[in-house]
Design an enzyme around this catalytic site. Structure first.
Site, PDB file in Angstrom:
ATOM      1  N   PRO A 139      -6.968  -6.406 -13.449  1.00 61.99           N
ATOM      2  CA  PRO A 139      -6.632  -4.989 -14.167  1.00 61.99           C
ATOM      3  C   PRO A 139      -5.877  -5.208 -15.470  1.00 61.99           C
ATOM      4  O   PRO A 139      -4.855  -6.204 -15.571  1.00 61.99           O
ATOM      5  CB  PRO A 139      -5.871  -4.099 -13.311  1.00 61.99           C
ATOM      6  CG  PRO A 139      -5.760  -4.714 -11.998  1.00 61.99           C
ATOM      7  CD  PRO A 139      -5.905  -6.414 -12.180  1.00 61.99           C
ATOM      8  N   THR A 193       3.090   2.056  -2.428  1.00 56.25           N
ATOM      9  CA  THR A 193       3.098   2.434  -3.638  1.00 56.25           C
ATOM     10  C   THR A 193       2.225   2.428  -4.732  1.00 56.25           C
ATOM     11  O   THR A 193       1.319   1.679  -4.325  1.00 56.25           O
ATOM     12  CB  THR A 193       4.518   1.685  -4.108  1.00 56.25           C
ATOM     13  OG1 THR A 193       4.547   0.662  -4.473  1.00 56.25           O
ATOM     14  CG2 THR A 193       5.824   2.109  -3.615  1.00 56.25           C
ATOM     15  N   GLY A 194       2.348   2.923  -5.885  1.00 63.80           N
ATOM     16  CA  GLY A 194       1.451   2.368  -7.053  1.00 63.80           C
ATOM     17  C   GLY A 194      -0.085   2.397  -6.858  1.00 63.80           C
ATOM     18  O   GLY A 194      -0.506   3.269  -6.269  1.00 63.80           O
ATOM     19  N   GLY A 205       0.790  -1.032  -0.173  1.00 61.31           N
ATOM     20  CA  GLY A 205      -0.053   0.066  -0.129  1.00 61.31           C
ATOM     21  C   GLY A 205       0.791   1.418   0.036  1.00 61.31           C
ATOM     22  O   GLY A 205       0.332   2.363   0.037  1.00 61.31           O
ATOM     23  N   TYR A 241      -4.101 -11.286 -17.398  1.00 56.92           N
ATOM     24  CA  TYR A 241      -3.635 -12.507 -17.712  1.00 56.92           C
ATOM     25  C   TYR A 241      -3.820 -13.577 -16.801  1.00 56.92           C
ATOM     26  O   TYR A 241      -3.346 -14.973 -16.814  1.00 56.92           O
ATOM     27  CB  TYR A 241      -2.189 -12.616 -18.244  1.00 56.92           C
ATOM     28  CG  TYR A 241      -1.202 -12.001 -17.505  1.00 56.92           C
ATOM     29  CD1 TYR A 241      -0.670 -12.872 -16.370  1.00 56.92           C
ATOM     30  CD2 TYR A 241      -0.503 -10.907 -17.727  1.00 56.92           C
ATOM     31  CE1 TYR A 241       0.078 -12.411 -15.336  1.00 56.92           C
ATOM     32  CE2 TYR A 241       0.305 -10.267 -16.852  1.00 56.92           C
ATOM     33  CZ  TYR A 241       0.709 -11.014 -15.702  1.00 56.92           C
ATOM     34  OH  TYR A 241       1.857 -10.421 -14.921  1.00 56.92           O
ATOM     35  N   PHE A 244       8.608  -9.696 -13.204  1.00 54.68           N
ATOM     36  CA  PHE A 244       9.664  -9.317 -14.220  1.00 54.68           C
ATOM     37  C   PHE A 244       9.618  -9.875 -15.450  1.00 54.68           C
ATOM     38  O   PHE A 244       9.156 -11.104 -15.512  1.00 54.68           O
ATOM     39  CB  PHE A 244      11.150  -9.131 -13.637  1.00 54.68           C
ATOM     40  CG  PHE A 244      11.697 -10.594 -13.007  1.00 54.68           C
ATOM     41  CD1 PHE A 244      11.753 -11.801 -13.689  1.00 54.68           C
ATOM     42  CD2 PHE A 244      11.583 -10.716 -11.793  1.00 54.68           C
ATOM     43  CE1 PHE A 244      12.192 -12.753 -13.182  1.00 54.68           C
ATOM     44  CE2 PHE A 244      11.978 -12.002 -10.962  1.00 54.68           C
ATOM     45  CZ  PHE A 244      12.215 -12.974 -12.004  1.00 54.68           C
TER      46      PHE A 244
END
Ligand code: HXC
Ligand code: NAP
Length: 288
Positions: free
Chosen positions: A196, A26-27, A24, A155, A105
């Protein structure tokens, strides 16, 4: 398209909710913290690094919200337990959880080391289990109801090349939410997921949208734009609120139709100038 309503909810929609958000600081997790606080929730943010957590709590407190943080590695169940203990001391019992922390990554799967596979799967799949079980045990013990939301990805249901550990772990998270939605319904605990498509964040875009990939991703979205954080966080607030108690075991995709665009044979026409597209179509129409 109309612009997003950044504050569509009545004041106090999430009053009575104390929400622990993993990642929570970041981003998207940070944006969820701000949105849920603006709807009246108390917020706890957890993650490995103290600095972004502290900064988020300071922003939440500036808004007048009750907020706290705990450093925590979600891969470690003891660390998760301590984090719940710490924030509950300050804020009272947690009754909602957003499993948002992730690692990811790009890597060709044949080049993945044991540690590389482990690192992502342990954050995403084990981390979600550790946090969900911790909240579940606490709610069941207290005979309290609650909500769990997992942030997966579009995905999670299709798989994705070059992010195999993430794709496999997110699919597992979805199965976990759906399994527990049935198992824990008797306790009044509901579990859902949000899937998302691309939303700009430093964490995701610096690791995944490298080179041409950002442009390629944009071309797959029919509206040719990435999601706005408020579009996602409005959905989060709705799904954690009393507006949606019958919704459980669900996964809501929010990707501007990127996923279905990718699967539609003739979707490319949508990106052509419409007059030019119609001319191409009439050129192959049999003449009467
Ligand atoms: C190959 C890699 C690698 C890479 C790390 N590793 N990065 N292998 N390609 N790019 C390998 C390392 O070499 C090591 O293996 C192992 O992974 C563990 O690496 P560490 O750096 O020790 O791990 P750690 O410090 O735990 O960090 C975890 C992490 C890191 C996942 C590697 O990236 C991280 O902290 N991420 C958190 C934030 C994040 O990823 N946000 C993006 C979320 S976006 P060896 O064998 O060498 O020991 C998302 C969906 C986006 O999830 C969808 C967009 C549309
Ligand atoms: P982000 O800013 O990198 O968020 C990841 C967060 O997870 C960070 O705050 C990180 O904090 C935390 N985290 C990582 N490993 C952790 C660990 N072991 N223990 C505790 N916390 C840990 O990326 P984001 O884009 O906002 O992603 C948020 C969520 O949305 C993720 O679940 C991601 O898969 C999902 N998502 C994002 C997109 C997108 O386009 N942005 C698309 C689909 C899905 P620390 O490093 O301090 O621990």
């Amino acid at each position: 398209m109309t612009s997003v309503d950044r504050n569509p909810f009545r004041a106090g929609l999430l009053e009575g909710r104390t929400i622990l958000i993993t990642g929570g600081g970041t981003g998207l997790g940070r944006s969820m913290a701000l949105k849920c606080a603006s709807a009246g929730a108390k917020i706890a943010v957890v993650g490995r690094r103290e600095e972004p957590l502290k900064a988020t709590v300071a922003d939440l407190e500036k808004m007048g919200a009750r907020a706290d943080f705990a450093t925590c590695d979600v891969r470690d169940s003891a660390s998760v337990r301590s984090a719940f203990n710490k924030v509950e001391e300050g804020l009272g019992p947690v009754n909602a959880l957003i499993n948002n922390a992730a690692g990811n990554f790009l890597c060709a799967s044949e080049d993945l080391s044991d540690n590389a596979f482990d690192a992502v799967v342990k954050i995403v799949l084990y981390g979600t289990f550790n946090c969900t079980r911790e909240l579940g045990q606490r709610l069941i013990e207290r005979k309290a109801t609650g909500d769990v939301l997992a942030i997966v990805t579009s995905y999670a249901t299709t798989g994705s090349a070059f992010v195999l550990p993430s794709a496999a772990a997110k699919a597992g998270v979805l199965a976990m939410m759906r399994s527990l939605a049935v198992e824990w319904a008797t306790y009044g605990i509901r579990l859902n997921a949000i899937a998302p498509g691309p939303f700009k964040t430093e964490g995701a875009f610096s690791r995944l949208m490298v080179g041409e990939l950002e442009k390629q991703a944009l071309k797959r979205v029919p509206s040719r734009r990435f999601g706005d954080h408020d579009e996602l966080t409005n959905l989060v607030a709705y799904m954690l609120s009393d507006a949606s108690p019958y919704q459980t075991g669900d996964c809501v995709t929010i990707d501007g139709a990127e996923g279905i665009f990718s699967g539609q044979q003739f979707a490319g026409f949508a990106h052509l100038d419409r007059t030019a597209a119609k001319e191409m179509m009439s050129a192959v129409k049999p003449k009467k």
